[in-house]
Design a protein around this motif. Structure first.
Motif, PDB file in Angstrom:
ATOM      1  N   GLY A 378       0.780  -1.233   0.000  1.00 17.89           N
ATOM      2  CA  GLY A 378       0.000   0.000   0.000  1.00 17.89           C
ATOM      3  C   GLY A 378       0.806   1.274   0.000  1.00 17.89           C
ATOM      4  O   GLY A 378       0.239   2.371  -0.128  1.00 17.89           O
ATOM      5  N   ASP A 379       2.131   1.171   0.143  1.00 13.90           N
ATOM      6  CA  ASP A 379       2.966   2.374   0.160  1.00 13.90           C
ATOM      7  C   ASP A 379       3.040   2.973  -1.244  1.00 13.90           C
ATOM      8  O   ASP A 379       2.921   2.263  -2.255  1.00 13.90           O
ATOM      9  CB  ASP A 379       4.372   2.023   0.644  1.00 13.90           C
ATOM     10  N   ALA A 380       3.222   4.295  -1.322  1.00 20.52           N
ATOM     11  CA  ALA A 380       3.286   4.966  -2.624  1.00 20.52           C
ATOM     12  C   ALA A 380       4.450   4.456  -3.462  1.00 20.52           C
ATOM     13  O   ALA A 380       4.401   4.527  -4.696  1.00 20.52           O
ATOM     14  CB  ALA A 380       3.415   6.469  -2.419  1.00 20.52           C
ATOM     15  N   ASN A 381       5.506   3.938  -2.828  1.00 25.78           N
ATOM     16  CA  ASN A 381       6.664   3.424  -3.550  1.00 25.78           C
ATOM     17  C   ASN A 381       6.753   1.901  -3.528  1.00 25.78           C
ATOM     18  O   ASN A 381       7.824   1.343  -3.756  1.00 25.78           O
ATOM     19  CB  ASN A 381       7.946   4.023  -2.968  1.00 25.78           C
ATOM     20  N   GLU A 382       5.639   1.238  -3.257  1.00 24.97           N
ATOM     21  CA  GLU A 382       5.638  -0.224  -3.312  1.00 24.97           C
ATOM     22  C   GLU A 382       5.922  -0.679  -4.743  1.00 24.97           C
ATOM     23  O   GLU A 382       5.437  -0.098  -5.712  1.00 24.97           O
ATOM     24  CB  GLU A 382       4.284  -0.769  -2.882  1.00 24.97           C
ATOM     25  N   LEU A 383       6.742  -1.712  -4.871  1.00 27.41           N
ATOM     26  CA  LEU A 383       7.056  -2.272  -6.179  1.00 27.41           C
ATOM     27  C   LEU A 383       5.782  -2.749  -6.866  1.00 27.41           C
ATOM     28  O   LEU A 383       5.048  -3.582  -6.327  1.00 27.41           O
ATOM     29  CB  LEU A 383       8.037  -3.438  -6.026  1.00 27.41           C
ATOM     30  N   LYS A 384       5.531  -2.214  -8.049  1.00 32.62           N
ATOM     31  CA  LYS A 384       4.372  -2.608  -8.854  1.00 32.62           C
ATOM     32  C   LYS A 384       4.802  -2.705 -10.311  1.00 32.62           C
ATOM     33  O   LYS A 384       5.771  -2.061 -10.716  1.00 32.62           O
ATOM     34  CB  LYS A 384       3.251  -1.571  -8.716  1.00 32.62           C
ATOM     35  N   PRO A 385       4.095  -3.470 -11.117  1.00 33.41           N
ATOM     36  CA  PRO A 385       4.442  -3.554 -12.538  1.00 33.41           C
ATOM     37  C   PRO A 385       4.309  -2.193 -13.226  1.00 33.41           C
ATOM     38  O   PRO A 385       3.434  -1.391 -12.905  1.00 33.41           O
ATOM     39  CB  PRO A 385       3.421  -4.548 -13.092  1.00 33.41           C
ATOM     40  N   ARG A 386       5.204  -1.936 -14.168  1.00 31.34           N
ATOM     41  CA  ARG A 386       5.177  -0.737 -15.028  1.00 31.34           C
ATOM     42  C   ARG A 386       5.094   0.555 -14.225  1.00 31.34           C
ATOM     43  O   ARG A 386       4.347   1.473 -14.553  1.00 31.34           O
ATOM     44  CB  ARG A 386       4.010  -0.824 -16.014  1.00 31.34           C
ATOM     45  N   SER A 387       5.867   0.657 -13.151  1.00 31.28           N
ATOM     46  CA  SER A 387       5.905   1.867 -12.324  1.00 31.28           C
ATOM     47  C   SER A 387       7.326   2.433 -12.309  1.00 31.28           C
ATOM     48  O   SER A 387       8.306   1.692 -12.413  1.00 31.28           O
ATOM     49  CB  SER A 387       5.470   1.560 -10.885  1.00 31.28           C
ATOM     50  N   ARG A 388       7.412   3.751 -12.148  1.00 25.27           N
ATOM     51  CA  ARG A 388       8.732   4.383 -12.060  1.00 25.27           C
ATOM     52  C   ARG A 388       9.155   4.516 -10.597  1.00 25.27           C
ATOM     53  O   ARG A 388       8.369   4.966  -9.753  1.00 25.27           O
ATOM     54  CB  ARG A 388       8.719   5.775 -12.712  1.00 25.27           C
ATOM     55  N   PRO A 389      10.399   4.157 -10.291  1.00 30.44           N
ATOM     56  CA  PRO A 389      10.884   4.284  -8.906  1.00 30.44           C
ATOM     57  C   PRO A 389      11.224   5.732  -8.584  1.00 30.44           C
ATOM     58  O   PRO A 389      11.517   6.529  -9.475  1.00 30.44           O
ATOM     59  CB  PRO A 389      12.147   3.426  -8.904  1.00 30.44           C
ATOM     60  N   ARG A 390      11.176   6.077  -7.309  1.00 24.53           N
ATOM     61  CA  ARG A 390      11.678   7.389  -6.933  1.00 24.53           C
ATOM     62  C   ARG A 390      13.176   7.418  -7.173  1.00 24.53           C
ATOM     63  O   ARG A 390      13.873   6.401  -7.120  1.00 24.53           O
ATOM     64  CB  ARG A 390      11.343   7.719  -5.493  1.00 24.53           C
ATOM     65  N   HIS A 391      13.694   8.612  -7.443  1.00 23.68           N
ATOM     66  CA  HIS A 391      15.078   8.778  -7.861  1.00 23.68           C
ATOM     67  C   HIS A 391      15.791   9.757  -6.954  1.00 23.68           C
ATOM     68  O   HIS A 391      15.200  10.724  -6.473  1.00 23.68           O
ATOM     69  CB  HIS A 391      15.135   9.298  -9.299  1.00 23.68           C
ATOM     70  N   THR A 392      17.094   9.527  -6.768  1.00 25.72           N
ATOM     71  CA  THR A 392      17.897  10.458  -5.976  1.00 25.72           C
ATOM     72  C   THR A 392      18.529  11.547  -6.833  1.00 25.72           C
ATOM     73  O   THR A 392      19.069  12.514  -6.296  1.00 25.72           O
ATOM     74  CB  THR A 392      19.019   9.701  -5.242  1.00 25.72           C
ATOM     75  N   LEU A 393      18.485  11.403  -8.155  1.00 28.32           N
ATOM     76  CA  LEU A 393      19.128  12.371  -9.039  1.00 28.32           C
ATOM     77  C   LEU A 393      18.441  13.727  -8.919  1.00 28.32           C
ATOM     78  O   LEU A 393      17.214  13.819  -8.946  1.00 28.32           O
ATOM     79  CB  LEU A 393      19.097  11.879 -10.485  1.00 28.32           C
ATOM     80  N   ALA A 394      19.252  14.801  -8.799  1.00 28.29           N
ATOM     81  CA  ALA A 394      18.653  16.082  -8.413  1.00 28.29           C
ATOM     82  C   ALA A 394      19.430  17.287  -8.937  1.00 28.29           C
ATOM     83  O   ALA A 394      19.873  18.134  -8.167  1.00 28.29           O
ATOM     84  CB  ALA A 394      18.567  16.159  -6.888  1.00 28.29           C
ATOM     85  N   PRO A 395      19.643  17.432 -10.262  1.00 26.77           N
ATOM     86  CA  PRO A 395      20.381  18.591 -10.766  1.00 26.77           C
ATOM     87  C   PRO A 395      19.611  19.887 -10.566  1.00 26.77           C
ATOM     88  O   PRO A 395      18.396  19.880 -10.374  1.00 26.77           O
ATOM     89  CB  PRO A 395      20.546  18.282 -12.259  1.00 26.77           C
ATOM     90  N   VAL A 396      20.344  21.006 -10.628  1.00 32.35           N
ATOM     91  CA  VAL A 396      19.736  22.331 -10.440  1.00 32.35           C
ATOM     92  C   VAL A 396      20.319  23.298 -11.460  1.00 32.35           C
ATOM     93  O   VAL A 396      21.524  23.278 -11.743  1.00 32.35           O
ATOM     94  CB  VAL A 396      19.993  22.873  -9.017  1.00 32.35           C
TER      95      VAL A 396
END
Length: 528
Positions: A378-396
């Motif tokens: 039920g978590d927003a970042n739970e592994l699911k098919p065809r989903s994008r993971p949260r990312h640490t990349l953070a350019p400015v």
């Protein structure tokens, strides 16, 4: 306590026309060659990234993801513009949190097939090149193909990191060349990468996702990926998140990237003057991240972050614990004589990613699924098919109020990326430091109080507060003062790569000013 002093092992450089910054002189030289031949900053950044995909498989590669920010200067067609490019692949159709939980896992193992997401970097290159490239794609990839075919000297960093995969099947190709005990620099050839880059230069997307690499990835994934997963376009141009901070307009990539955490902390510092290097300077930055910790609860795909950034950030806001996700990433900044600029960040996740590689093309697949998803039902970042993971990349990217390019900044560092960039940007934009002074400034970071194979991406997994760490060249009186306010502080070696290898380009004195981060063994800053 006044400004601290410490030895600076590097210096800033000024270039009137064009400039490039990367972690490797070979990559930067390839980029400058293209700029001199009339290529755009985007051509140069792609060329540098392609060379790094060959020479630095521990840092980045064709099997990883990519995000970028592109600055277009004012022209007869319109005003200045910053565009966000996200090339973040999705999990496969066969990805399943349920199957991992049934096998007794509480987190996604780094080398699990479910840790794999479709690599987006190549799709990102092609989208950037199509929109902003000036030279042919085969010209852009020429240097990388040459190094892959003819060989390149292995860096000390690559030889050291090779120990992580020496005994794995994915290390077979490199094992033929790398010997960390040797004093020589062996020439490494990567024929599988050469074939793959050549196919991309001729066939574009089809040469990669539907070519030799795609077929190998499908076989490697054992059904986690289906043909439609690789056929679906990945790269997306999106509207960047923006906030006015330090008298500049700062832009970063939207969700699922982590740049909003950088902007949130910087917003909390706006209007709080302190002298760079002073104990209050560090205390204010540390406090900014602690008081904006609640924002991590919004770090997932499809969330509307502009409303989060618009909220008033109160110093009294308590730090809340939210379940969050040897990391390795690389950043590249480039500007050309026409004023076009880009900061590109490309990553395998951890060093060599999942440590799984395609057998013949020998491309390491990143582990973004393991560090970006979780197994919490039920978590927003739970592994699911065809989903994008949260990312640490953070350019400015930062613009002046009238729209001119003022700053390009990117870094490696996993969960630490927002804090690294906040320190560098504060020093440069608010306090007027030149790139070298902003980069050599001692850094603090937050580390996980526990250990796991997802080290670097597990800072906020524990119910315990993260550990505050400071680099060893921060004077002891400052560390002592921080300990009185925040509790125990761990000291880390001065200028160690764990503190993040950042890249910073500033517009100063009507020139491009750049510097190498001393935390990189072989940084490459170049220009003309």
């Amino acid at each position: 306590m006044g400004q601290v002093s410490y030895f600076s092992p590097s210096f800033s450089q000024l270039f009137p026309n064009a400039a490039i910054s990367s972690i490797d002189p070979l990559a930067s030289q390839a980029a400058v060659d293209l700029l001199r031949r009339g290529g755009s900053a985007i051509d140069a950044a792609i060329a540098a990234n392609a060379v790094l995909a060959v020479t630095a498989p521990d840092q980045c590669g064709l099997g990883g993801d990519l995000v970028a920010l592109v600055y277009s200067p004012p022209s007869s067609r319109g005003s200045a513009e910053v565009q966000s490019l996200q090339a973040i692949g999705s999990s496969g159709t066969g990805a399943s949190a349920e199957s991992l939980r049934a096998d007794g896992h509480s987190s996604i193992p780094r080398s699990s097939l479910h840790a794999l997401t479709v690599p987006g970097a190549v799709d990102g290159w092609l989208a950037l090149h199509h929109k902003f490239g000036k030279l042919r794609l085969d010209q852009v990839l020429e240097a990388a193909i040459g190094y892959a075919s003819n060989g390149f000297p292995a860096s000390n960093r690559l030889r050291r990191n090779f120990e992580q995969i020496r005994n794995l099947a994915s290390g077979v190709e490199l094992a033929n060349f790398l010997n960390p005990t040797s004093s020589s620099f062996p020439m490494v050839r990567r024929p599988g990468i050469a074939r793959t880059l050549l196919a991309i230069s001729k066939l574009g997307r089809e040469g990669f996702y539907a070519g030799e690499f795609g077929a190998e990835l499908m076989k490697l994934s054992e059904g986690v990926f289906r043909p439609d997963d690789l056929a679906e376009p990945i790269a997306r141009f999106t509207t960047p998140l923006k906030a006015t901070i330090f008298g500049h307009i700062l832009a970063t990539n939207p969700a699922p990237s982590a740049g909003f955490l950088t902007l949130g902390a910087l917003a909390a510092l706006d209007g709080v003057p302190t002298e760079v290097g002073d104990v209050h300077w560090y205390a204010d930055l540390i406090n900014a991240f602690r008081t904006t910790g609640w924002m991590r609860g919004y770090h997932h795909d499809k969330v509307e972050l502009s409303t989060v950034l618009a909220n008033t950030i109160s110093p009294a806001t308590p730090l809340t614990r939210t379940v969050a996700t040897g990391p390795d990433t690389t950043a590249i900044t480039a500007v050309d004589a026409n004023g076009l600029g880009i900061v590109l960040v490309q990553s395998n996740g951890h060093a060599f990613g999942s440590r799984l590689a395609t057998p013949d093309t020998n491309i390491f697949i990143h582990d973004r699924g393991a560090v970006g998803f979780n197994l919490i039902a039920g978590d927003a970042n739970e592994l699911k098919p065809r989903s994008r993971p949260r990312h640490t990349l953070a350019p400015v990217v930062a613009q002046t109020p009238d729209g001119h390019l003022a700053l390009l900044a990117g870094t490696m560092g996993a969960d630490r990326q927002p804090s690294i960039l906040a320190q560098v940007i504060t020093a440069a934009l608010r306090d007027g430091a030149d790139p070298n002074d902003a980069l050599v400034q001692p850094r603090f970071a937050f580390s996980s109080p526990t250990t796991s194979e997802l080290s670097g991406f597990d800072t906020y997994d524990s119910d315990q507060l993260p550990i505050l760490t400071c680099e060893g060249h921060l004077p002891k009186p400052v560390i002592d003062a921080l300990e009185k306010r925040f509790g125990p502080v761990q000291s880390t070696p001065a200028f160690a790569p764990d503190a993040g290898v950042a890249h910073l380009t500033l517009r100063r004195f009507n020139n491009w000013m750049i510097a190498s981060d001393p935390r990189s063994e072989a940084a490459g800053t170049a220009g003309f």
